[in-house]
Design an enzyme around this catalytic site. Structure first.
Site, PDB file in Angstrom:
ATOM      1  N   PHE A 140       0.863  -1.188   0.000  1.00  0.00           N
ATOM      2  CA  PHE A 140       0.000   0.000   0.000  1.00  0.00           C
ATOM      3  C   PHE A 140       0.895   1.231   0.000  1.00  0.00           C
ATOM      4  CE2 PHE A 140      -2.244   3.616   1.650  1.00  0.00           C
ATOM      5  CZ  PHE A 140      -3.410   3.591   0.893  1.00  0.00           C
ATOM      6  N   ASP A 225       9.237   2.773   2.107  1.00  0.00           N
ATOM      7  CA  ASP A 225       8.086   3.602   2.419  1.00  0.00           C
ATOM      8  C   ASP A 225       7.817   3.470   3.912  1.00  0.00           C
ATOM      9  OD1 ASP A 225       5.606   4.686   2.918  1.00  0.00           O
ATOM     10  OD2 ASP A 225       4.650   3.867   1.114  1.00  0.00           O
ATOM     11  N   LYS A 254       2.499  11.273   7.197  1.00  0.00           N
ATOM     12  CA  LYS A 254       1.644  11.045   8.360  1.00  0.00           C
ATOM     13  C   LYS A 254       2.104  11.790   9.631  1.00  0.00           C
ATOM     14  CE  LYS A 254      -1.027   7.249   6.720  1.00  0.00           C
ATOM     15  NZ  LYS A 254      -0.674   6.127   5.852  1.00  0.00           N
TER      16      LYS A 254
END
Ligand SMILES: *Cc1c(COP(=O)(O)O)cnc(C)c1O
Length: 400
Positions: A140, A225, A254
């Site tokens: 993802f 990531d 984030k």
């Protein structure tokens, strides 16, 4: 207004691109949030790890207010007094050489794909338009067209083609598969140190080390990531530290703003980001002074308030507590730091209903895929809070 009214408004006017739990939140502080009726909940999702520092952290809030009064946006047509110090602090804390600031996580991923392709052509000598990026099954990395094009989740990609070429998918956690997939046109291997959205999938010990060696040996850029795993979530500043390796490029987002504001960044060695020249990439809001000031405070809070070490100790405590729960419905409990997954057996009937029941008991979490419950509370959580959570989780599995 009643909760139902807010929910009605959302479904009448909003696109149906999420299926949230029916709890309408109004206020947050630390690990706790309150709904419009004043009911309190422990947040065990942390907005997918964007509020690692806890909700509305006062020091980050102050930085936001102070900077918002002074200067918010200059665009990169001009310089601002927050950008340089932000770069310097971020590089020092993450052991990086260069930073490229963006806003959302997906934009950071798009940015790195551009950078490694260009690096492949300019430095590695890959023939024009032949660059290949290897990614993993179950990945993802966000929601843009290019990114969903190399997703392996049918829900994520079906109906959105045609997609960007140049990606190859291999199994996750299998270093030999990487070795076999690399060819002279491979410019990068892009992976998550732990797959968050896939259900907290932890690769075998030593995987990242092997992957690091394979990439170095073949002149392939290792891109991690860490948008979800980074910034303290797993008990280290970056999850790569667990295996003592350094990626060539690391993506964060984030929690880089502690949940106040979308801020992401591509961190790299000099060679890869060095190929991007003026005019070749940019973002109106990327690197704006408000984002930089907020991110500086968010990083300072993580480090100065000992949140990363706390994630390690409290994560271990939470994990042990969850493992002690006796239930014939649990297949596996796994985690690193405060990124924890409880995978249920198919006969449990999906994780969603457990999330609904936990919500009733005052604990918010979210299923990832069908059968996994993810527990990822803000990092400043204490032992008594975890005991409180465990009591409720145990009750739900005991059916009481
Ligand atoms: C959330 C996430 C992204 C995308 O970030 P957005 O800010 O939602 O675009 C990318 N990669 C990982 C691992 C993520 O968890």
């Amino acid at each position: 207004m009643k909760p139902e009214t807010y929910i009605d408004l959302e479904s009448r006017y909003g696109a149906y691109n999420y299926k949230p739990l029916d709890v309408v939140l109004q206020r947050g502080e630390g690990i706790w949030v309150w709904d419009v009726d004043g009911k309190r909940y422990m947040d065990c999702l942390s907005s997918y790890s964007a509020v690692n520092q806890g909700h509305c952290h006062p020091r980050i809030l102050q930085a936001l207010i102070d900077q918002a009064r002074k200067l918010t946006l200059t665009s990169r047509a001009f310089r601002n007094d927050q950008l340089g110090p932000f770069y310097e602090e971020l590089c020092r804390l993450t052991n990086s050489h260069k930073v490229l600031p963006m806003n959302s996580g997906a934009e950071a991923v798009e940015t790195v794909i551009k950078a490694v392709r260009k690096w492949g052509y300019k430095v590695k000598g890959v023939p024009d338009d032949q660059a290949e990026v290897i990614v993993c099954d179950g990945n993802f990395h966000g929601r843009t067209i290019t990114i969903v094009g190399f997703s392996t989740d049918p829900q994520t990609r079906e109906g959105f083609g045609p997609f960007t070429p140049g990606f190859k998918v291999i199994p996750y956690g299998d270093a030999r598969a990487l070795e076999e997939a690399v060819n002279p046109n491979t410019v990068a291997f892009l992976a998550e140190p732990i797959q968050g959205e896939a259900g907290v999938i932890i690769p075998p010990a030593g995987y990242l080390k092997e992957v690091r060696e394979i990439c170095s040996h073949h002149g392939v850029a290792l891109v991690l990531d860490e948008i979800q795993t980074g910034l303290g979530r797993t008990g280290r500043m970056l999850a790569e530290e667990h295996e003592g390796i350094e990626a060539d490029v690391t993506l964060i987002g984030k929690a880089l703003s502690g949940g106040f504001y979308p801020v992401s960044a591509v961190l790299s060695n000099t060679e890869i980001l060095g190929v991007i020249q003026p005019g070749e990439h940019g973002s109106t809001f990327g690197g704006n002074p408000l984002a930089c000031a907020v991110a500086r405070a968010a990083l300072m809070v993580l480090v100065e308030e000992g949140m990363i070490d706390n994630a390690e100790t409290m994560g271990g405590y939470f994990l042990e507590g969850l493992k002690r729960i006796q239930s014939s419905l649990i297949r596996e409990v796994r985690g690193k730091g405060l990124l924890i997954g409880v995978e249920l057996l198919p006969e449990a009937g999906g994780a969603r209903r457990f999330c609904e029941q936990l919500k009733e008991k005052g604990l918010l979490c979210k299923e990832t895929h069908e059968n996994t419950l993810r527990f990822a509370p803000p990092l400043p959580i204490g032992k008594e809070d975890i005991d409180w959570a465990l009591e409720r989780i145990e009750a739900v599995f005991a059916g009481t």
